[in-house]
Design an enzyme around this catalytic site. Structure first.
Site, PDB file in Angstrom:
ATOM      1  N   GLY A   1       0.817  -1.212   0.000  1.00  0.00           N
ATOM      2  CA  GLY A   1       0.000   0.000   0.000  1.00  0.00           C
ATOM      3  C   GLY A   1       0.847   1.258   0.000  1.00  0.00           C
ATOM      4  O   GLY A   1       1.974   1.266  -0.500  1.00  0.00           O
ATOM      5  N   SER A   2       0.286   2.319   0.603  1.00  0.00           N
ATOM      6  CA  SER A   2       0.885   3.649   0.473  1.00  0.00           C
ATOM      7  C   SER A   2       2.309   3.773   1.004  1.00  0.00           C
ATOM      8  O   SER A   2       3.009   4.712   0.653  1.00  0.00           O
ATOM      9  CB  SER A   2       0.020   4.669   1.197  1.00  0.00           C
ATOM     10  N   SER A   3       2.735   2.854   1.864  1.00  0.00           N
ATOM     11  CA  SER A   3       4.115   2.948   2.363  1.00  0.00           C
ATOM     12  C   SER A   3       5.101   2.900   1.203  1.00  0.00           C
ATOM     13  O   SER A   3       6.206   3.422   1.285  1.00  0.00           O
ATOM     14  CB  SER A   3       4.418   1.798   3.310  1.00  0.00           C
TER      15      SER A   3
END
Lengths: 564, 111
Positions: A278-280
């Site tokens: 995801g956004s990491s």
């Protein structure tokens, strides 16, 4: 008389002469014997002198004897401060020689009374077996041993054995692993260092710190319980050396009781599990875009409209109707912005950079349980696009942790390690991004914690920077509403020393999180607690609150706030 | 007269013999002692292992935390509780100045 005298004289002369000869012979013999004896005594004296003066004491032999006595059993495993994590203790095991057992019924009855877990029938079949040796019970307690002694049963004896003890029980179960009943490592460090542990007798020192490990475990378990999650994992890493300070995965288990445990419980999610992160991932995307020189920090992208690619529609979780620069895109975690950045970069360059971060092959770590990433077989535009915001490439938490460590530590990728660095040991690494990009990324990550989705991770005084990641989980080809939430951070951002990653699997939102099951509400507060508890232990000096990381940071802040 | 070397030799032999036997017995006694010490060292080492394991078990952080929650009022350290040495020295200096002032003030008033 004369005759007699003559005779006597004659005789005495005869005697005298023969006497003289005999005496000569006797003397000779005596001398020979004496010389022989003297020689013998000299040899003995010489040997004595040799033993007493030359080889006195022979200390080396004594030492090696002590040494050899000590060399029994499997070596200990200790943490970076010398706390025992695994040790071998001597116990007695009970066996029987059925051929010598006189009254099997009586023996079985008496033994089943002592050992409640052994039942009469099984004992009886064992004692009646047509063999010379059967184990009855491994690793008795001293009390049990005494009781069996008291029975005085024939054909039953004790065998000295070793039992592996893990005094910290659950705390490090996934890392240390365990051994089978014959003291052979079957998982974790016990398996990967099986040879060394049986041959070398110095304790094996790991880079882990039980205190930090406990804090990480405590805080993640709290979140798992609070938000009724399936599991989770966490990593604390020294970004300057690659040493893992803590490595946790949940659910965990008691290494003394692994029989009958389900496979999921023995699964080390932090190293074996691969997830769409995801956004990491946007940390890496932004870092590589800036480092390539193609995207500049003040480039602007229109993030107001979702992007259509075939049947896909890429949109933002926090939609903003604006033309945003890079700090804003990063702060608002804009998928659209990320996609536009990598489109400018081109698929090949994007892919090459991700390879540099080591995302395409299984990382090397001193554990047998290492998961290989799931990389798209064919790399098309759409792959690059989705990977830019963390979908379509499944990597292990360890991989992203190590990659983010390299982003914040000045741009050097190192090999993660579980063995403590020796005092004069130098670690090598490869440069993946420039020092300048690393500095920019630190400011951006700090910005997210000060003003973005990571506000709940702001451990005051420790200058935390990081990025949230809320990834929908894929099952049977569909993305479900269940999330994998993560927060990847480093502190202190002015000169990062430690990377902290917390992941929670399928949390359910509740009142405390205002119904959200997102990283900012679940993983970020966990990181805040972890950092504020471990920083004093690790000797990190708190900095005055809200001190700017760099002049550049102020610019980012102004531009980000200007829009709000 | 002829006996002298013989007597000397016999005496020498007897002395050597006695010394040899004594050394032999001492060695035997030392060996027994050595074995005993080895056993003691071994037992000691095993006891140390057991105690180390027990220490590690008793100081297991989760256990300590539970005990601390139950019996103590300790909380995680806050950044405000940590000050640098320079700050401490600064405070001490201030203190000293105030003290000096008070002393000089007092001595002025005294006469």
């Amino acid at each position: 008389m004369i005759e007699l005298g003559h005779l006597r004289k004659n005789k005495s002369a005869h005697i005298m002469s023969s006497h003289g000869a005999v005496m000569e012979v006797a003397k000779m013999r005596l001398v020979v014997v004496m010389v022989a004896f003297i020689l013998c005594f000299f040899v003995i004296a010489g040997r004595l002198g040799h033993l007493m003066i030359v080889m006195h004491g022979d200390q080396q032999t004594v030492e090696s004897m002590v040494e050899s006595k000590r060399r029994v059993g499997r070596a200990d495993i200790v943490d970076r401060n010398g706390v025992v994590l695994a040790t071998s203790l001597v116990t007695q095991s009970l066996y029987a020689n059925p051929k010598v057992v006189v009254n099997a019924e009586e023996a079985a009855k008496k033994l089943s009374e002592i050992f409640s877990e052994l039942n009469y029938e099984t004992l009886l079949t064992k004692l009646k077996a047509d063999r010379g040796f059967v184990w009855l019970k491994r690793n008795l307690t001293p009390r049990q041993q005494n009781l069996v002694y008291g029975l005085g049963l024939p054909g039953i004896g004790f065998q000295r054995e070793e039992k592996r003890i893990y005094p910290q029980a659950h705390l490090l179960a996934h890392v240390i692993g365990c051994t089978d009943v014959d003291s052979r490592g079957v998982s974790g460090i016990e398996k990967s260092f099986n040879e060394a542990l049986t041959q070398d007798h110095e304790p094996l020192q790991l880079s882990l710190d039980v205190r930090v490990q406990h804090v990480l475990r405590d805080e993640i378990l709290k979140k798992i319980e609070e938000f009724n999650a399936l599991g989770g994992c966490g990593i604390v890493m020294d970004v300057t050396t690659g040493e893992l300070i803590a490595l946790a995965s949940f659910p965990d288990y008691d290494p003394h009781q692994i029989n009958g445990l389900k496979k999921e419980r023995l699964f080390n999610a932090a190293t074996s599990g691969v997830f769409e992160i995801g956004s990491s991932m946007k940390i890496l995307t932004t870092a590589l875009a800036l480092d390539s020189g193609i995207v500049k920090i003040d480039n602007r992208y229109d993030i107001s409209e979702p992007i259509r690619v075939g049947r896909f529609r890429i949109k933002d979780y926090h939609p903003k109707k604006m033309v945003a620069d890079i700090p804003q895109i990063f702060l608002y975690s804009s998928n659209i912005g990320m996609v536009k950045m990598v489109s400018d970069l081109g698929v090949e360059r994007h892919r090459e950079y991700l390879g540099r971060f080591g995302l395409f092959e299984a990382p090397i770590l001193e554990l047998p349980e290492i998961g290989s990433p799931l990389v798209p077989a064919k790399w098309r535009d759409i792959n690059s696009m989705t990977i830019s915001y963390g979908y379509g490439l499944a990597i292990s938490p360890l991989q992203i942790a190590n990659a983010v460590s390299s982003v914040v530590n000045g741009g050097i990728l190192r090999r993660p390690r579980l063995l403590k660095l020796a005092e004069n040991e130098k670690v090598t690494g490869v440069r993946v991004i420039s020092e300048k990009t690393s500095q920019t990324m630190r400011d951006l990550m700090r910005l997210v914690v000060q003003h973005g989705t990571g506000r709940n991770a702001n451990a005051h005084g420790y200058d935390v920077g990081g990025k949230t990641g809320t990834a929908e989980k894929l099952s049977n080809g569909r993305y479900r509403r269940e999330n994998m939430v993560s927060f990847i951070s480093a502190f202190p951002m002015s000169s990062p020393r430690y990377m902290v990653l917390v992941m929670v699997d399928e949390p359910k939102g509740n009142k405390a999180s205002h119904g959200f099951a997102t990283a900012g509400w679940i993983a970020a507060p966990a990181v805040k607690n972890v950092v504020s508890r471990i920083a004093p232990m690790l000797g990190i000096q708190p900095t005055p609150t809200e001190q700017a990381t760099s002049p550049q940071y102020e610019v980012f802040k102004a531009s980000a706030q200007g829009h709000e | 007269m002829k006996l002298t070397p013989f007597i000397v030799m016999s005496l020498f032999a007897i002395i050597l013999g006695v010394v040899l036997f004594q050394v032999k017995y001492r060695v035997a006694a030392l060996e027994v002692e050595l074995g005993r010490i080895h056993q003691l060292i071994h037992d000691g080492q095993e006891a140390i292992k057991v105690l180390n394991a027990e220490w590690s078990y008793l100081t297991e952080p989760q256990r300590l935390q539970n005990l601390s929650d139950k019996f103590l009022t300790l909380k995680p350290m806050q950044p405000a509780q940590i000050v640098s040495l320079a700050e401490v020295l600064g405070v001490l200096e201030e203190e000293a100045k105030v003290q000096q002032k008070m002393v000089s003030h007092a001595s002025e008033e005294m006469p």
